[in-house]
Design a protein around this motif. Structure first.
Motif, PDB file in Angstrom:
ATOM      1  N   SER A  48       0.777  -1.162  -0.081  1.00  0.00           N
ATOM      2  CA  SER A  48      -0.084  -0.060   0.073  1.00  0.00           C
ATOM      3  C   SER A  48       0.837   1.221   0.001  1.00  0.00           C
ATOM      4  O   SER A  48       0.855   2.134  -0.746  1.00  0.00           O
ATOM      5  N   PHE A  49       1.863   1.187   0.909  1.00  0.00           N
ATOM      6  CA  PHE A  49       2.801   2.524   0.954  1.00  0.00           C
ATOM      7  C   PHE A  49       3.632   2.613  -0.345  1.00  0.00           C
ATOM      8  O   PHE A  49       3.394   3.848  -0.975  1.00  0.00           O
ATOM      9  N   ARG A  50       3.910   1.527  -0.893  1.00  0.00           N
ATOM     10  CA  ARG A  50       4.707   1.714  -2.275  1.00  0.00           C
ATOM     11  C   ARG A  50       3.801   2.138  -3.202  1.00  0.00           C
ATOM     12  O   ARG A  50       4.305   2.787  -4.335  1.00  0.00           O
ATOM     13  N   MET A  51       2.819   1.493  -3.470  1.00  0.00           N
ATOM     14  CA  MET A  51       1.573   1.813  -4.741  1.00  0.00           C
ATOM     15  C   MET A  51       1.390   3.557  -4.392  1.00  0.00           C
ATOM     16  O   MET A  51       1.299   4.301  -5.403  1.00  0.00           O
ATOM     17  N   LYS A  52       1.315   4.036  -3.177  1.00  0.00           N
ATOM     18  CA  LYS A  52       1.124   5.406  -3.142  1.00  0.00           C
ATOM     19  C   LYS A  52       2.153   6.502  -3.553  1.00  0.00           C
ATOM     20  O   LYS A  52       1.854   7.549  -3.864  1.00  0.00           O
ATOM     21  N   GLU A  53       3.420   5.744  -3.564  1.00  0.00           N
ATOM     22  CA  GLU A  53       4.600   6.472  -4.389  1.00  0.00           C
ATOM     23  C   GLU A  53       4.146   6.849  -5.619  1.00  0.00           C
ATOM     24  O   GLU A  53       4.768   7.970  -6.375  1.00  0.00           O
ATOM     25  N   TYR A  54       3.056   5.989  -6.209  1.00  0.00           N
ATOM     26  CA  TYR A  54       3.009   6.338  -7.724  1.00  0.00           C
ATOM     27  C   TYR A  54       1.759   7.440  -8.034  1.00  0.00           C
ATOM     28  O   TYR A  54       1.534   7.783  -9.106  1.00  0.00           O
ATOM     29  N   LEU A  55       1.131   7.900  -6.859  1.00  0.00           N
ATOM     30  CA  LEU A  55       0.050   8.749  -7.185  1.00  0.00           C
ATOM     31  C   LEU A  55       0.404  10.012  -7.579  1.00  0.00           C
ATOM     32  O   LEU A  55       1.487  10.635  -7.263  1.00  0.00           O
ATOM     33  N   GLY A  56      -0.306  10.607  -8.680  1.00  0.00           N
ATOM     34  CA  GLY A  56       0.132  11.793  -9.391  1.00  0.00           C
ATOM     35  C   GLY A  56       1.093  11.640 -10.569  1.00  0.00           C
ATOM     36  O   GLY A  56       1.447  12.560 -11.304  1.00  0.00           O
ATOM     37  N   LYS A  57       1.770  10.280 -10.555  1.00  0.00           N
ATOM     38  CA  LYS A  57       2.755  10.366 -11.638  1.00  0.00           C
ATOM     39  C   LYS A  57       2.347   9.485 -12.933  1.00  0.00           C
ATOM     40  O   LYS A  57       1.357   9.082 -12.931  1.00  0.00           O
ATOM     41  N   VAL A  58       2.976   9.680 -13.877  1.00  0.00           N
ATOM     42  CA  VAL A  58       2.566   9.289 -15.342  1.00  0.00           C
ATOM     43  C   VAL A  58       3.462   7.941 -15.646  1.00  0.00           C
ATOM     44  O   VAL A  58       4.529   8.107 -15.466  1.00  0.00           O
ATOM     45  N   GLN A  59       2.650   7.011 -15.852  1.00  0.00           N
ATOM     46  CA  GLN A  59       3.082   5.788 -16.194  1.00  0.00           C
ATOM     47  C   GLN A  59       3.033   5.213 -17.462  1.00  0.00           C
ATOM     48  O   GLN A  59       1.974   5.468 -18.169  1.00  0.00           O
ATOM     49  N   GLU A  60       4.176   4.438 -18.107  1.00  0.00           N
ATOM     50  CA  GLU A  60       4.174   3.914 -19.744  1.00  0.00           C
ATOM     51  C   GLU A  60       3.600   2.362 -19.117  1.00  0.00           C
ATOM     52  O   GLU A  60       4.220   1.756 -18.618  1.00  0.00           O
ATOM     53  N   VAL A  61       2.287   2.334 -19.881  1.00  0.00           N
ATOM     54  CA  VAL A  61       1.655   1.003 -19.676  1.00  0.00           C
ATOM     55  C   VAL A  61       1.561   0.248 -21.075  1.00  0.00           C
ATOM     56  O   VAL A  61       1.038   0.831 -21.712  1.00  0.00           O
ATOM     57  N   LEU A  62       1.607  -1.192 -20.920  1.00  0.00           N
ATOM     58  CA  LEU A  62       1.512  -1.893 -22.195  1.00  0.00           C
ATOM     59  C   LEU A  62       0.014  -2.470 -21.816  1.00  0.00           C
ATOM     60  O   LEU A  62      -0.043  -3.283 -20.831  1.00  0.00           O
ATOM     61  N   ILE A  63      -0.897  -2.196 -22.730  1.00  0.00           N
ATOM     62  CA  ILE A  63      -2.502  -2.573 -22.591  1.00  0.00           C
ATOM     63  C   ILE A  63      -2.319  -4.222 -22.741  1.00  0.00           C
ATOM     64  O   ILE A  63      -1.974  -4.725 -23.881  1.00  0.00           O
ATOM     65  N   THR A  70      -4.930   0.757  -4.878  1.00  0.00           N
ATOM     66  CA  THR A  70      -5.247  -0.153  -3.753  1.00  0.00           C
ATOM     67  C   THR A  70      -3.937  -0.862  -3.683  1.00  0.00           C
ATOM     68  O   THR A  70      -2.910  -0.632  -4.326  1.00  0.00           O
ATOM     69  N   PRO A  71      -3.662  -1.848  -2.691  1.00  0.00           N
ATOM     70  CA  PRO A  71      -2.390  -2.598  -2.464  1.00  0.00           C
ATOM     71  C   PRO A  71      -1.882  -3.284  -3.738  1.00  0.00           C
ATOM     72  O   PRO A  71      -0.650  -3.350  -3.755  1.00  0.00           O
ATOM     73  N   ALA A  72      -2.820  -3.518  -4.430  1.00  0.00           N
ATOM     74  CA  ALA A  72      -2.512  -4.449  -5.587  1.00  0.00           C
ATOM     75  C   ALA A  72      -2.528  -3.754  -7.103  1.00  0.00           C
ATOM     76  O   ALA A  72      -2.038  -4.120  -8.021  1.00  0.00           O
ATOM     77  N   THR A  73      -3.253  -2.615  -7.099  1.00  0.00           N
ATOM     78  CA  THR A  73      -3.575  -1.951  -8.564  1.00  0.00           C
ATOM     79  C   THR A  73      -3.298  -0.563  -8.304  1.00  0.00           C
ATOM     80  O   THR A  73      -4.001   0.054  -7.052  1.00  0.00           O
TER      81      THR A  73
END
Ligand code: SAH
Ligand code: F3S
Length: 455
Positions: A378-393, A435-438
């Motif tokens: 959960s802590f690690r996922m929150k580090e991504y809030l507000g960031k832009v990620q490159e995602v392969l659909i 969420t902690p997983a997504t």
């Protein structure tokens, strides 16, 4: 008459259990059988041969297989379907299943090229026992079966394992470690890319010990990664599993150098206690492991790290368990896979050590590490809030068919509204919830302002 009908209908169905390597093996077996004139059936009921690609790393996996075989015995009896087990099955269980006639044949992971012979013998009611060959097979010359509409796949680069961790059955079911020819690997990755795949995960029980030698030429894992990243710049490359004992700074530098090598390392630790690591024959200490994690973070700051941890191994006391929790707190992994120890017949621990941690204690400790991991995830996922990620659909989100799901370079699941994008697209997603997983986000269109190197 029935026998003849069986001969005419050479269709098979394959059910896969266990790890990514078994998934990759099922594709190899499918290729081998299709080349031998068999056809892959999409439906179990339609096939006249059902293959179960098994896993016996943990007792639970073996029990799942046995239950499934019992559940399907009625098909076997009614339709005279042939049942074959392939993969990692302990000798004990294999012998019982054959004796009780729950299966017709068993093929070990080094004998898949002979699959048709096993089937032919089984068809005429004869036994043909698969024994472990001295020389392990790499299957480098067999191209895995290409699935329609798939964009990520696995490719084994090493098979077997020489590490002999005392709890582990893999060296006994899969044999000695052997590395595939790098030229085959590169050609295969190119073929996969040309066939529409966008991401390949290189597999081995211990990928970092990949080493291929011919004459004066030796190619190690870092060199293989480097070649692949240069030769196929548009494909995403992942790999698993890294053994902490063998992971080198050379590999870390190559990962950091290439943007198409994903920034995620799966680094099973098993335990945070030196006493337990020694009993497990893991060949590293908690200090060495922590120092490796520090180097990973120094060389590849954006890298995610995941783990495997096992609770309740022989002689594990409360203070050893506390050492594991302490190590987890120090690292705060992104995610992990957690198990409680089950003795596997044939292993050193089964023969020489006492499985002396009571079941309820194993389960309590497991619950504690799972809860702690949830907190860290959960802590690690929150580090991504507000960031832009490159995602392969990769596909439709299971929870909402208006959303795609994919993964970022750190191997974290990202879901977001579909808009007009398609499976296989690489998109920029701004994360606004988790969420902690997504990670949950929205397509980010202002790509001009986006600098991937700053993610
Ligand atoms: N090659 C990997 C592990 C392969 S097995 C490595 O280097 O660690 C996958 C995981 O299953 C292991 O990491 C371990 O956590 C778990 N496992 C293996 N044997 C087990 C056993 N006897 N009981 C419970 N878990 C086990
Ligand atoms: Fe098993 Fe250890 Fe090899 S966990 S697969 S013997 S690295």
């Amino acid at each position: 008459m029935e026998k003849n009908q069986r001969k005419l209908n050479k269709s098979f169905y394959i059910e896969t259990y266990g790890c990514q390597m078994n998934i990759a093996d099922s594709e190899i077996v499918t290729s081998i059988l299709c080349n031998d004139g068999y056809s892959l059936s999409e439906y179990l009921e339609e096939a006249n041969i059902i293959l179960f690609n098994s896993c016996s790393v943990r007792e639970k996996a073996e029990l799942t297989l046995k239950k499934r075989l019992d559940q399907l015995q009625f098909i076997k009896k009614k339709k005279k379907t042939l049942f074959g087990v392939i993969g990692c099955l302990s000798k004990q269980v294999r012998d019982i299943l054959l004796k009780e006639k729950k299966i017709d044949f068993f093929v070990n992971p080094n004998s898949y090229k002979e699959m048709s012979n096993f089937i032919r013998y089984a068809m005429i009611g004869q036994k043909n026992l698969s024994i472990n060959h001295q020389k392990n097979e790499t299957y480098a010359d067999i191209s895995p079966f290409l699935k329609r509409d798939k964009i990520t796949t696995f490719l084994s680069i090493t098979r077997g394992c020489d590490n002999m961790c005392t709890f582990c059955i893999v060296p006994f079911t899969r044999g000695r470690e052997i590395s595939s020819n790098p030229y085959y690997i590169i050609d295969e990755c190119k073929r996969l890319y040309q066939n529409g795949y966008k991401e390949i995960t290189l597999l081995g029980q211990n990928v970092d010990s990949y080493r291929w030698t011919q004459g004066l030429i030796t190619i190690d894992f870092s060199e293989l990664l480097n070649f692949l990243a240069i030769e196929i710049p548009s494909i995403r490359i992942r790999f698993s599993t890294s053994n902490p004992h063998d992971m080198s700074d050379k590999v870390l530098k190559i990962i950091s150098k290439h943007s198409n090598i994903c920034k995620h390392i799966h680094l099973p630790v098993q335990s945070g206690s030196n006493k337990i690591l020694k009993l497990m024959n893991r060949k590293y200490t908690r200090e060495k492991y922590l120092s490796l994690v520090n180097r990973i973070r120094a060389i590849i700051p954006e890298c995610s790290i995941s783990h495997d941890i096992m609770t309740g191994f022989c002689n594990e006391e409360e203070k050893d368990h506390q050492d594991t929790l302490d190590l987890m707190n120090k690292i705060q992994y992104n995610y992990g896979y957690m198990f409680s120890y089950s003795p596997r017949p044939g292993t050193y621990a089964y023969k020489k050590l006492k499985d002396n941690v009571p079941q309820n204690v194993k389960i309590e400790r497991l619950k504690e590490i799972i809860d702690l991991q949830k907190k860290h995830s959960s802590f690690r996922m929150k580090e991504y809030l507000g960031k832009v990620q490159e995602v392969l659909i990769e596909g439709e989100s299971k929870k909402n068919n208006q959303y795609w799901y994919g993964r970022n370079t750190q191997n974290l699941i990202v879901v977001f509204p579909k808009e007009s994008y398609k499976i296989g697209n690489i998109v920029s997603v701004k994360i606004n919830d988790c969420t902690p997983a997504t990670l949950i986000g929205k397509i980010y269109k202002d790509v001009k302002k986006w600098n991937p190197s700053k993610i």
